[in-house]
Design a protein around this motif. Structure first.
Motif, PDB file in Angstrom:
ATOM      1  N   ALA A   1      18.214 -39.498 -11.321  1.00  0.00           N
ATOM      2  CA  ALA A   1      19.418 -39.126 -12.058  1.00  0.00           C
ATOM      3  C   ALA A   1      20.425 -38.421 -11.165  1.00  0.00           C
ATOM      4  CB  ALA A   1      19.047 -38.231 -13.238  1.00  0.00           C
ATOM      5  N   CYS A   2      19.954 -37.762 -10.128  1.00  0.00           N
ATOM      6  CA  CYS A   2      20.844 -37.007  -9.245  1.00  0.00           C
ATOM      7  C   CYS A   2      21.346 -37.812  -8.058  1.00  0.00           C
ATOM      8  CB  CYS A   2      20.134 -35.765  -8.740  1.00  0.00           C
ATOM      9  SG  CYS A   2      19.792 -34.576 -10.026  1.00  0.00           S
ATOM     10  N   THR A   3      20.670 -38.877  -7.677  1.00  0.00           N
ATOM     11  CA  THR A   3      21.044 -39.569  -6.445  1.00  0.00           C
ATOM     12  C   THR A   3      21.459 -41.027  -6.627  1.00  0.00           C
ATOM     13  OG1 THR A   3      18.758 -40.168  -5.940  1.00  0.00           O
ATOM     14  CG2 THR A   3      19.551 -38.081  -5.056  1.00  0.00           C
ATOM     15  N   ILE A   4      21.280 -41.597  -7.795  1.00  0.00           N
ATOM     16  CA  ILE A   4      21.689 -42.991  -8.018  1.00  0.00           C
ATOM     17  C   ILE A   4      23.147 -43.024  -8.463  1.00  0.00           C
ATOM     18  CG2 ILE A   4      21.365 -45.021  -9.495  1.00  0.00           C
ATOM     19  CD1 ILE A   4      18.427 -44.526  -9.436  1.00  0.00           C
ATOM     20  N   PHE A   5      23.913 -43.919  -7.848  1.00  0.00           N
ATOM     21  CA  PHE A   5      25.312 -44.086  -8.235  1.00  0.00           C
ATOM     22  C   PHE A   5      25.392 -44.787  -9.589  1.00  0.00           C
ATOM     23  CE2 PHE A   5      26.139 -44.601  -3.444  1.00  0.00           C
ATOM     24  CZ  PHE A   5      26.328 -43.245  -3.273  1.00  0.00           C
ATOM     25  N   ARG A   6      26.371 -44.422 -10.395  1.00  0.00           N
ATOM     26  CA  ARG A   6      26.576 -45.116 -11.676  1.00  0.00           C
ATOM     27  C   ARG A   6      26.934 -46.578 -11.436  1.00  0.00           C
ATOM     28  NH1 ARG A   6      29.880 -40.272 -13.666  1.00  0.00           N
ATOM     29  NH2 ARG A   6      28.251 -38.997 -14.592  1.00  0.00           N
ATOM     30  N   LYS A   7      27.712 -46.808 -10.391  1.00  0.00           N
ATOM     31  CA  LYS A   7      28.075 -48.179  -9.998  1.00  0.00           C
ATOM     32  C   LYS A   7      27.822 -48.292  -8.496  1.00  0.00           C
ATOM     33  CE  LYS A   7      31.788 -51.546  -9.893  1.00  0.00           C
ATOM     34  NZ  LYS A   7      33.202 -51.807 -10.089  1.00  0.00           N
ATOM     35  N   ALA A   8      27.043 -49.279  -8.123  1.00  0.00           N
ATOM     36  CA  ALA A   8      26.709 -49.468  -6.708  1.00  0.00           C
ATOM     37  C   ALA A   8      27.966 -49.750  -5.892  1.00  0.00           C
ATOM     38  CB  ALA A   8      25.724 -50.615  -6.549  1.00  0.00           C
ATOM     39  N   ILE A   9      27.886 -49.431  -4.618  1.00  0.00           N
ATOM     40  CA  ILE A   9      28.958 -49.758  -3.674  1.00  0.00           C
ATOM     41  C   ILE A   9      28.454 -50.914  -2.831  1.00  0.00           C
ATOM     42  CG2 ILE A   9      30.195 -48.982  -1.617  1.00  0.00           C
ATOM     43  CD1 ILE A   9      30.309 -46.230  -2.792  1.00  0.00           C
ATOM     44  N   ARG A  10      29.298 -51.917  -2.675  1.00  0.00           N
ATOM     45  CA  ARG A  10      28.937 -53.056  -1.833  1.00  0.00           C
ATOM     46  C   ARG A  10      29.840 -53.065  -0.618  1.00  0.00           C
ATOM     47  NH1 ARG A  10      28.615 -58.276  -5.378  1.00  0.00           N
ATOM     48  NH2 ARG A  10      28.143 -59.066  -3.316  1.00  0.00           N
ATOM     49  N   VAL A  11      29.232 -53.306   0.550  1.00  0.00           N
ATOM     50  CA  VAL A  11      29.970 -53.325   1.809  1.00  0.00           C
ATOM     51  C   VAL A  11      29.659 -54.617   2.555  1.00  0.00           C
ATOM     52  CG1 VAL A  11      30.079 -50.810   2.052  1.00  0.00           C
ATOM     53  CG2 VAL A  11      28.118 -52.035   2.983  1.00  0.00           C
ATOM     54  N   TRP A  12      30.620 -55.047   3.363  1.00  0.00           N
ATOM     55  CA  TRP A  12      30.414 -56.220   4.205  1.00  0.00           C
ATOM     56  C   TRP A  12      29.653 -55.807   5.441  1.00  0.00           C
ATOM     57  CZ3 TRP A  12      31.060 -60.231   1.485  1.00  0.00           C
ATOM     58  CH2 TRP A  12      32.148 -60.386   0.616  1.00  0.00           C
ATOM     59  N   VAL A  13      28.601 -56.543   5.787  1.00  0.00           N
ATOM     60  CA  VAL A  13      27.830 -56.284   7.002  1.00  0.00           C
ATOM     61  C   VAL A  13      27.583 -57.597   7.727  1.00  0.00           C
ATOM     62  CG1 VAL A  13      26.673 -54.223   6.103  1.00  0.00           C
ATOM     63  CG2 VAL A  13      25.606 -56.455   5.782  1.00  0.00           C
ATOM     64  N   GLY A  14      27.214 -57.495   8.979  1.00  0.00           N
ATOM     65  CA  GLY A  14      26.818 -58.676   9.745  1.00  0.00           C
ATOM     66  C   GLY A  14      27.860 -59.775   9.742  1.00  0.00           C
ATOM     67  N   LEU A  15      27.441 -60.959   9.377  1.00  0.00           N
ATOM     68  CA  LEU A  15      28.311 -62.128   9.385  1.00  0.00           C
ATOM     69  C   LEU A  15      28.961 -62.357   8.026  1.00  0.00           C
ATOM     70  CD1 LEU A  15      25.957 -64.454  11.435  1.00  0.00           C
ATOM     71  CD2 LEU A  15      28.005 -63.280  12.241  1.00  0.00           C
ATOM     72  N   GLY A  16      29.416 -61.307   7.411  1.00  0.00           N
ATOM     73  CA  GLY A  16      30.085 -61.428   6.123  1.00  0.00           C
ATOM     74  C   GLY A  16      29.140 -61.402   4.944  1.00  0.00           C
ATOM     75  N   PHE A  17      27.998 -60.783   5.109  1.00  0.00           N
ATOM     76  CA  PHE A  17      27.056 -60.653   4.008  1.00  0.00           C
ATOM     77  C   PHE A  17      27.277 -59.324   3.306  1.00  0.00           C
ATOM     78  CE2 PHE A  17      24.916 -63.581   6.884  1.00  0.00           C
ATOM     79  CZ  PHE A  17      24.551 -64.592   6.003  1.00  0.00           C
ATOM     80  N   PRO A  18      27.271 -59.317   1.977  1.00  0.00           N
ATOM     81  CA  PRO A  18      27.420 -58.044   1.280  1.00  0.00           C
ATOM     82  C   PRO A  18      26.088 -57.290   1.253  1.00  0.00           C
ATOM     83  CG  PRO A  18      27.284 -59.825  -0.309  1.00  0.00           C
ATOM     84  CD  PRO A  18      27.259 -60.457   1.060  1.00  0.00           C
ATOM     85  N   ARG A  19      26.194 -55.987   1.383  1.00  0.00           N
ATOM     86  CA  ARG A  19      25.018 -55.119   1.261  1.00  0.00           C
ATOM     87  C   ARG A  19      25.301 -54.143   0.124  1.00  0.00           C
ATOM     88  NH1 ARG A  19      22.744 -50.848   5.746  1.00  0.00           N
ATOM     89  NH2 ARG A  19      21.299 -49.778   4.356  1.00  0.00           N
ATOM     90  N   GLN A  20      24.376 -54.013  -0.782  1.00  0.00           N
ATOM     91  CA  GLN A  20      24.549 -53.137  -1.927  1.00  0.00           C
ATOM     92  C   GLN A  20      23.904 -51.783  -1.662  1.00  0.00           C
ATOM     93  OE1 GLN A  20      24.512 -54.866  -5.809  1.00  0.00           O
ATOM     94  NE2 GLN A  20      23.153 -53.265  -6.559  1.00  0.00           N
ATOM     95  N   LEU A  21      24.676 -50.729  -1.883  1.00  0.00           N
ATOM     96  CA  LEU A  21      24.199 -49.365  -1.715  1.00  0.00           C
ATOM     97  C   LEU A  21      24.143 -48.728  -3.098  1.00  0.00           C
ATOM     98  CD1 LEU A  21      26.472 -48.528   1.343  1.00  0.00           C
ATOM     99  CD2 LEU A  21      24.126 -49.370   1.376  1.00  0.00           C
ATOM    100  N   ASN A  22      22.941 -48.408  -3.549  1.00  0.00           N
ATOM    101  CA  ASN A  22      22.740 -47.912  -4.910  1.00  0.00           C
ATOM    102  C   ASN A  22      22.597 -46.407  -5.015  1.00  0.00           C
ATOM    103  OD1 ASN A  22      22.535 -50.553  -6.174  1.00  0.00           O
ATOM    104  ND2 ASN A  22      20.627 -50.748  -5.049  1.00  0.00           N
ATOM    105  N   THR A  23      22.262 -45.754  -3.921  1.00  0.00           N
ATOM    106  CA  THR A  23      21.942 -44.329  -3.974  1.00  0.00           C
ATOM    107  C   THR A  23      22.662 -43.556  -2.880  1.00  0.00           C
ATOM    108  OG1 THR A  23      20.058 -44.468  -2.468  1.00  0.00           O
ATOM    109  CG2 THR A  23      19.601 -44.877  -4.813  1.00  0.00           C
ATOM    110  N   VAL A  24      22.632 -42.238  -3.022  1.00  0.00           N
ATOM    111  CA  VAL A  24      23.175 -41.361  -1.991  1.00  0.00           C
ATOM    112  C   VAL A  24      22.433 -41.581  -0.676  1.00  0.00           C
ATOM    113  CG1 VAL A  24      23.507 -38.956  -1.310  1.00  0.00           C
ATOM    114  CG2 VAL A  24      23.941 -39.647  -3.676  1.00  0.00           C
ATOM    115  N   VAL A  25      21.133 -41.769  -0.750  1.00  0.00           N
ATOM    116  CA  VAL A  25      20.337 -42.002   0.472  1.00  0.00           C
ATOM    117  C   VAL A  25      20.796 -43.279   1.167  1.00  0.00           C
ATOM    118  CG1 VAL A  25      18.017 -42.487   1.367  1.00  0.00           C
ATOM    119  CG2 VAL A  25      18.342 -40.706  -0.363  1.00  0.00           C
ATOM    120  N   ASP A  26      21.023 -44.347   0.404  1.00  0.00           N
ATOM    121  CA  ASP A  26      21.523 -45.602   0.989  1.00  0.00           C
ATOM    122  C   ASP A  26      22.849 -45.364   1.711  1.00  0.00           C
ATOM    123  OD1 ASP A  26      19.384 -46.952  -0.191  1.00  0.00           O
ATOM    124  OD2 ASP A  26      20.601 -47.741  -1.849  1.00  0.00           O
ATOM    125  N   ALA A  27      23.767 -44.668   1.049  1.00  0.00           N
ATOM    126  CA  ALA A  27      25.088 -44.404   1.627  1.00  0.00           C
ATOM    127  C   ALA A  27      24.966 -43.525   2.873  1.00  0.00           C
ATOM    128  CB  ALA A  27      25.987 -43.746   0.582  1.00  0.00           C
TER     129      ALA A  27
END
Length: 114
Positions: free
Chosen positions: A22-48
């Motif tokens: 409840a304290c570290t999961i984002f309400r809405k994940a953040i997706r970022v472009w990595v590598g050769l244009g692949f999206p990576r989903q970051l769901n938690t503060v630890v991921d970010a």
């Protein structure tokens, strides 16, 4: 009891047991472009936090994202505050995946199979 003990209890409520998510999961994940244009989903503060730490560079936005994630992990700010700072970092680096967005190198590309 000293302030150190009180601070530990504050953090343990956020990081311990079942309440951690409840304290570290984002309400809405953040997706970022990595590598050769692949999206990576970051769901938690630890991921970010891990993403920001592994990012090559040392910009003010990156340092702010790292500090915000550390503060969220310590229980000093909520996950959504850290998410906002992290989102500003990845937006500045032009790697934030907006809803429905295609990878930059494939935008406008038409498949012969479509």
């Amino acid at each position: 009891m000293d302030d150190r003990g009180k601070g530990w209890r504050k953090r343990s409520r956020c990081l311990g047991g079942g309440s951690r998510d409840a304290c570290t999961i984002f309400r809405k994940a953040i997706r970022v472009w990595v590598g050769l244009g692949f999206p990576r989903q970051l769901n938690t503060v630890v991921d970010a936090f891990q993403f920001a730490m592994e990012w090559c560079g040392n910009s003010p936005e990156q340092r702010a994202a790292i500090r915000a994630c550390k503060a969220a992990l310590a229980g000093d700010v909520d996950a959504e505050t850290a998410r906002g700072v992290f989102a500003a970092f990845v937006r500045k680096k032009d790697i934030l995946v907006e809803d429905g967005e295609m990878p930059p190198e494939t935008a406008g590309f038409r498949s012969a199979h479509a």
